[in-house]
Structures are given as C-alpha cells and as structure tokens.
Design an enzyme around this catalytic site. Structure first.
Site, PDB file in Angstrom:
ATOM      1  N   TRP A  45       0.807  -1.384   0.070  1.00 47.29           N
ATOM      2  CA  TRP A  45       0.042   0.055  -0.087  1.00 47.29           C
ATOM      3  C   TRP A  45       0.711   1.296  -0.081  1.00 47.29           C
ATOM      4  CZ3 TRP A  45       2.009   2.442   4.204  1.00 47.29           C
ATOM      5  CH2 TRP A  45       2.210   1.681   5.109  1.00 47.29           C
ATOM      6  N   GLU A  83      11.846  -3.508  11.457  1.00 47.90           N
ATOM      7  CA  GLU A  83      11.526  -2.275  10.511  1.00 47.90           C
ATOM      8  C   GLU A  83      10.230  -1.537  11.255  1.00 47.90           C
ATOM      9  OE1 GLU A  83       9.518  -3.500   6.843  1.00 47.90           O
ATOM     10  OE2 GLU A  83      10.616  -1.799   5.837  1.00 47.90           O
ATOM     11  N   GLU A  85      10.886  -7.988  -3.288  1.00 44.93           N
ATOM     12  CA  GLU A  85      11.111  -6.777  -2.837  1.00 44.93           C
ATOM     13  C   GLU A  85      10.902  -6.716  -1.469  1.00 44.93           C
ATOM     14  OE1 GLU A  85      13.471  -5.020  -4.026  1.00 44.93           O
ATOM     15  OE2 GLU A  85      13.588  -5.397  -6.241  1.00 44.93           O
ATOM     16  N   LYS A 137      -2.608  -7.452  -8.416  1.00 47.80           N
ATOM     17  CA  LYS A 137      -3.265  -7.450  -7.176  1.00 47.80           C
ATOM     18  C   LYS A 137      -2.656  -6.411  -6.138  1.00 47.80           C
ATOM     19  CE  LYS A 137      -3.223  -9.335  -3.005  1.00 47.80           C
ATOM     20  NZ  LYS A 137      -3.429  -8.246  -2.248  1.00 47.80           N
TER      21      LYS A 137
HETATM   22  P1  NAD Z   1       2.338  -6.938   3.218  1.00 50.78           P
HETATM   23  O1  NAD Z   1       3.560  -7.756   3.177  1.00 50.78           O
HETATM   24  O2  NAD Z   1       1.574  -7.043   4.487  1.00 50.78           O
HETATM   25  O3  NAD Z   1       1.553  -7.021   2.092  1.00 50.78           O
HETATM   26  C1  NAD Z   1       1.737  -6.996   0.578  1.00 50.78           C
HETATM   27  C2  NAD Z   1       0.914  -7.398  -0.370  1.00 50.78           C
HETATM   28  O4  NAD Z   1       1.099  -9.031  -0.167  1.00 50.78           O
HETATM   29  C3  NAD Z   1      -0.592  -6.935  -0.217  1.00 50.78           C
HETATM   30  O5  NAD Z   1      -1.120  -6.743  -1.426  1.00 50.78           O
HETATM   31  C4  NAD Z   1      -1.245  -8.260   0.511  1.00 50.78           C
HETATM   32  O6  NAD Z   1      -2.521  -8.364   0.530  1.00 50.78           O
HETATM   33  C5  NAD Z   1      -0.424  -9.363  -0.145  1.00 50.78           C
HETATM   34  N1  NAD Z   1      -0.323 -10.451   0.604  1.00 50.78           N
HETATM   35  C6  NAD Z   1      -0.312 -10.646   2.043  1.00 50.78           C
HETATM   36  N2  NAD Z   1      -0.513 -12.100   2.330  1.00 50.78           N
HETATM   37  C7  NAD Z   1      -0.371 -12.725   1.252  1.00 50.78           C
HETATM   38  C8  NAD Z   1       0.022 -14.035   1.158  1.00 50.78           C
HETATM   39  N3  NAD Z   1       0.198 -14.979   1.943  1.00 50.78           N
HETATM   40  N4  NAD Z   1       0.088 -14.422  -0.278  1.00 50.78           N
HETATM   41  C9  NAD Z   1       0.359 -13.435  -1.295  1.00 50.78           C
HETATM   42  N5  NAD Z   1      -0.036 -12.095  -1.078  1.00 50.78           N
HETATM   43  C10 NAD Z   1      -0.202 -11.676   0.196  1.00 50.78           C
HETATM   44  O7  NAD Z   1       3.112  -5.489   3.074  1.00 50.78           O
HETATM   45  P2  NAD Z   1       2.561  -4.133   3.332  1.00 50.78           P
HETATM   46  O8  NAD Z   1       2.195  -3.800   4.854  1.00 50.78           O
HETATM   47  O9  NAD Z   1       1.339  -4.052   2.454  1.00 50.78           O
HETATM   48  O10 NAD Z   1       3.748  -3.316   2.778  1.00 50.78           O
HETATM   49  C11 NAD Z   1       4.746  -2.737   3.529  1.00 50.78           C
HETATM   50  C12 NAD Z   1       6.058  -3.710   3.386  1.00 50.78           C
HETATM   51  O11 NAD Z   1       6.416  -3.660   2.324  1.00 50.78           O
HETATM   52  C13 NAD Z   1       7.260  -3.222   4.264  1.00 50.78           C
HETATM   53  O12 NAD Z   1       7.844  -4.148   4.846  1.00 50.78           O
HETATM   54  C14 NAD Z   1       7.995  -2.402   3.406  1.00 50.78           C
HETATM   55  O13 NAD Z   1       9.371  -2.341   3.663  1.00 50.78           O
HETATM   56  C15 NAD Z   1       7.683  -3.311   2.092  1.00 50.78           C
HETATM   57  N6  NAD Z   1       8.136  -2.856   0.909  1.00 50.78           N
HETATM   58  C16 NAD Z   1       9.345  -2.956   0.117  1.00 50.78           C
HETATM   59  C17 NAD Z   1       9.721  -2.349  -1.093  1.00 50.78           C
HETATM   60  C18 NAD Z   1      11.001  -2.808  -1.493  1.00 50.78           C
HETATM   61  O14 NAD Z   1      11.180  -2.445  -2.831  1.00 50.78           O
HETATM   62  N7  NAD Z   1      11.691  -3.555  -1.273  1.00 50.78           N
HETATM   63  C19 NAD Z   1       9.095  -1.143  -1.558  1.00 50.78           C
HETATM   64  C20 NAD Z   1       7.645  -1.012  -0.781  1.00 50.78           C
HETATM   65  C21 NAD Z   1       7.371  -1.832   0.247  1.00 50.78           C
END
Ligand code: NAD
Length: 484
Positions: A151, A385, A249, A175
C-alpha cells in the site's frame, strides 16, 4: 467505472465481485469510508489467470517495438489522468498530494523507460562445438506474471512490475493491497484505454487469502512481489509448489552513517527527509542513524530542530505537507509499540514520541515526528522495521562500530553514508551489506540502476535493464548446417 468504486478487471472487462462481496476503503487522515473494492473469488482468480494464459502467445509474439508503443500509449493515458490518480492515492494512502503527484510522475517514467527497453532485449551467439554448428541464445517471456503490490506506493510499485513484464512479452494478473485499491484500479484502466488486448492485463482485489490463491495458482509462471519480509517468505513457499520464478522486494532497515567529517548542511536535510517523508513508510526510509561521537552534538541539535519544523497534515487539505498520517491503525499500533518498547528499555525521547490526537488530527492515524537517542541492540526499533516517522539515533566511536551496528539486522535493502573522505566513502560502501548505497545523499532510486535487497530484503532486482531480465527466460538454439 466509477473512480471511487473499484471492480475487477478480467479479460478486458470491469466486472462485479463473483460472491457479491465488497470491502470499504478508508481515508487514513479522517477514518472515513471513501470508496469500496470488489472482493474477488477464487473462481475469478482462475478466470483472470486463464485470461492471461490465453492472451500470452499472441502478446509474446507481438514485435517488441509494438509492445513498447502500447506501453507509451498507457503512459499518455496516465499523464491525462495524473491528477485524478494522485488524488486517489492521497485519499486512500494518506501521503500528501505533492508526494502522490510525485508517485504518478515516477509511474510515467517507468512506463517511458520500459516502453523503450522492450526493443532492446537481446540474446547472444556463442561458438558452436562443431564446424557446422551455430548456437544462438535467445530470451523469451516467462509467461503469466502475478504482480502483488503493497500500500505504500500503490501505483508506482505496480508499474515497477507491469512495465517490465509487459515489455518483455508477459501477461499479468495484478493485485493491490486491500486498503489501497482505488488508485491502482484507475492506473489499470489506463491500459484498457491505451488499447491493450483483453487478457494481457488483469486485476483482482483481496487480501492475504486471495494473494496466496494467486501465487499458488499453477497457471502462474512468475511471481513478482513487493511487501514485508514475513509475507515474502510465505509467497516464496507458495510459489515453490509449482516452481514459479520469484522476484521479492521486501522490508528494510536502512542505516545511515554520519562520519565525523560529514557535511551537515547536506546531511541534515537528506536525513530528515528520508526519516520522515511519507511518515517513514518507505522501504528505504532511515531506520537507524549512526553518528560519530565527535559530531553527535551538532548533528542531533540540528536534526531535532529541522524535524520540529516539519508540517504534518491531511494530504488533500495541505498538499505540500511534509508528512501525512500512517496508512492503517495496525501501522500506527506497531509504531506505538516500537516507541514504547524503546522507552521502556531506556531510550530518551528528544521529539514527539506520541500519537497526534488533537484536532485536526484526532480522526486520523497521525503520529508525531519522533527522535529517540540511547538506542540499544535489544530494542525492537534497532533491528525490526518500524515503518513510521521515528528516527532512532546511536552515537558511535568509530567506523567499525558504525559498520557492525549497520550490518547487524537481517535486512539489506539500502544504506547511506555521509563523509567528505573519498577513501572512506568507498570502503564503507563496499562493506555495508545492502543492495543500494547512498553516499552523501539519501535519494538513490534511479531507473537505469538495479534496485534489489540483500539478505532478507529480497531476491532478484527491479528497474534497469536487469529488471526486465526477471521476466525473460533463456533458450539455447543449436543449429546444425549441412556439411559444406
Ligand atoms: P504485506 O507484506 O503485508 O502485503 C503486501 C501485499 O501482499 C499486499 O497486497 C497483501 O494483500 C499481499 N499478501 C498478504 N499476504 C499474502 C500471501 N500470503 N500471499 C500473497 N500475497 C499476500 O506488506 P504491506 O504492509 O502492504 O507493505 C509494507 C511492506 O512492504 C514493508 O515491509 C516495506 O518495507 C515493504 N516494501 C518493500 C519495498 C522494496 O522495494 N523492497 C518497497 C515498498 C514496500
């Protein structure tokens, strides 16, 4: 499609949720419901993957230049709708409008870059093992890509996946995160308006369960995921069930080393911005400031003074605010827990350290820009984090101590160094365990350089010409000629 209602895009059409279920989308600055998103069913995931599979051979066979031209047309549609998309980002994600506009501008850059990159994918020839043998190595698209975004950059990070995947000749099922589907839907609609053939781009909404169904789908050949390390591990496991390729990522814990010869006029604005911009909800936000003891006092004084001046605001009312609210109550809770844990273990609060609960902040999930000193390794904030507007500062004796603390987390996404000494800049950059290093700056992302995490911050890279390789597979064609 109503801009504030997000349906599912399957095989070239916006469709209602199969089970009739919708989920509300909230504005983090006010807590109000501002829209709703269709919840895809498992059967709709099947249909989306089937549509992407059916569209794949024709899309892959289209000359790369023509795929590039279509991507350029999508860029033009995004340009036409940029203000609408930016306002949706601010509404559902909370970042100030100027930052949301910046996100859309980057998205257009991604499309521009990979529109051109499509026709630059090249193979190679290698010497045959016999006089009448010719060997060529070609690169072909992997197939159907599941593109899953978080998000914090709901549109930009989708474009990091869609642009190279489509340029390479893959088809996509995307998604978004469940709390930020609206701007992503408007972005996806730009591909429809640009004239992408049905099935090439598909879009399904839902949470963890739906994401897991998509990743585990045997019709998916490649998973490109951005999100937390914890979920990334689950994604990799699910993709392993059918040996789909993965690019991950993941989370970060970016350290910045402020050496005693650092130029503070440069270091202060950069470190303040990279600590608090987007309320610290960026994967490369600074998570730990390691400042040499001889410069600690002026650095900390100036850092706190600058952080005190930051403007926190509702991103639509105050478009050029420095930071907005946290995206969800869960993110706010985690920040509160990290700060409470640090205080309990002896940290000193130099600024903030609390939620902003008075008007105009009382209805949203705002947290005050916070500066902590006296950080010790047992604090959660020192190794997890935080993803919030919190700057933990540790005073260090020398470069060795700074390096050992900087490398002491499981993460390895980005690290920063401020020094005027060229030797030191090289030596520290080489020893920091991260995929990207910023020297005398904290603004490292550029399209023509690969971006990817080391250690538990990821697998594979995005951006640059290396980024498109993640969507290609190699094929060796060995040709035997008639003997002359
Ligand atoms: P999240 O891991 O909770 O969710 C990310 C996405 O994965 C969402 O669309 C979610 O619905 C989906 N998801 C959740 N469980 C899943 C599963 N079991 N299988 C498949 N999809 C699933 O992360 P978030 O809270 O949305 O985002 C924040 C995180 O993203 C932080 O840790 C941040 O550091 C990381 N991030 C990394 C980068 C990078 O380039 N390395 C960039 C932006 C954000």
């Amino acid at each position: 499609m109503s801009a504030i209602e997000c349906r599912l895009f399957i095989n070239g059409e916006w469709v209602e949720p199969g089970g009739g279920e919708w989920t509300g989308v909230l504005n983090p600055a006010t807590g109000e419901v501002i829209g709703r998103a269709a919840c895809a069913t498992g059967e709709q995931v099947d249909r989306a993957v089937a549509a992407a599979r059916a569209a794949f051979p024709t899309w892959a066979a289209l000359p790369a230049r023509e795929r590039g031209l279509l991507l350029e047309r999508a860029r033009q549609e995004v340009a036409r709708r940029q203000e609408e998309i930016a306002r949706l980002i601010t509404l559902e994600n909370g970042k100030p409008l100027k930052d949301a506009r910046g996100e859309v501008a980057w998205t257009m850059e991604l499309l521009r870059f990979y529109a051109a990159e499509a026709e630059r994918v090249a193979g190679s020839t290698v010497p045959g093992y016999q006089a009448n043998r010719r060997s060529i190595v070609i690169r072909q698209p992997v197939g159907v890509v599941a593109a899953i975004a978080p998000w914090n950059f709901p549109v930009d990070l989708l474009s990091w996946k869609l642009a190279p995947a489509l340029a390479a000749g893959c088809t996509v099922v995307a998604k978004p995160a469940p709390n930020t589907p609206l701007a992503a839907a408007a972005f996806i609609d730009c591909f429809r308006q640009a004239g992408f053939p049905p099935g090439v781009v598909n879009f399904v909404c839902g949470g963890a369960e739906l994401g897991e169904a998509l990743v585990s789908h045997p019709g998916v050949d490649k998973v490109s995921f951005t999100g937390s390390t914890e979920v990334g591990r689950r994604v990799m496991t699910a993709a392993a069930s059918h040996l789909a390729k993965v690019t991950l990522e993941l989370g970060g814990h970016a350290p910045v080393i402020i050496c005693e010869d650092a130029d503070l006029d440069r270091a202060i604005p950069y470190t303040v911005r990279r600590s608090f911009s987007h309320a610290g909800q960026i994967c490369h936000s600074i998570n730990h400031i390691l400042v040499h003891r001889s410069i600690a006092e002026p650095f900390i004084d100036r850092f706190v003074a600058a952080a005190r001046k930051l403007r926190v605001g509702n991103g639509l009312d105050v478009p050029d605010a420095d930071l907005g609210p946290l995206a969800t109550p869960a993110v706010l809770r985690k920040v509160e827990e990290h700060v409470a844990d640090a205080i309990e273990k002896g940290a000193t609060v130099l600024l903030g350290g609390h939620r902003l609960a008075d008007p105009p902040y009382d209805r949203g999930w705002f947290y005050a820009p916070t500066v902590l000193t006296g950080i010790t390794p047992d604090m959660r904030i020192a190794r997890e984090e935080t993803f919030g507007p919190v700057a933990p500062i540790t005073v260090v004796r020398d470069d060795e101590e700074a390096l050992s603390l900087a490398n002491a987390t499981p993460y390895g996404l980005v690290a920063y160094v401020f020094t005027r000494d060229l030797d030191r800049a090289f030596r520290l950059s080489e020893r920091l365990e991260a995929g990207t290093i910023g020297v005398n700056n904290c603004s490292t992302v550029q399209l023509n350089a690969p971006y990817g995490g080391w250690k538990q911050s990821g697998l594979g890279v995005e951006l640059a010409s290396e980024g498109i390789q993640e969507y290609l597979r190699l094929k060796h064609v060995a040709i035997e000629l008639r003997t002359a």
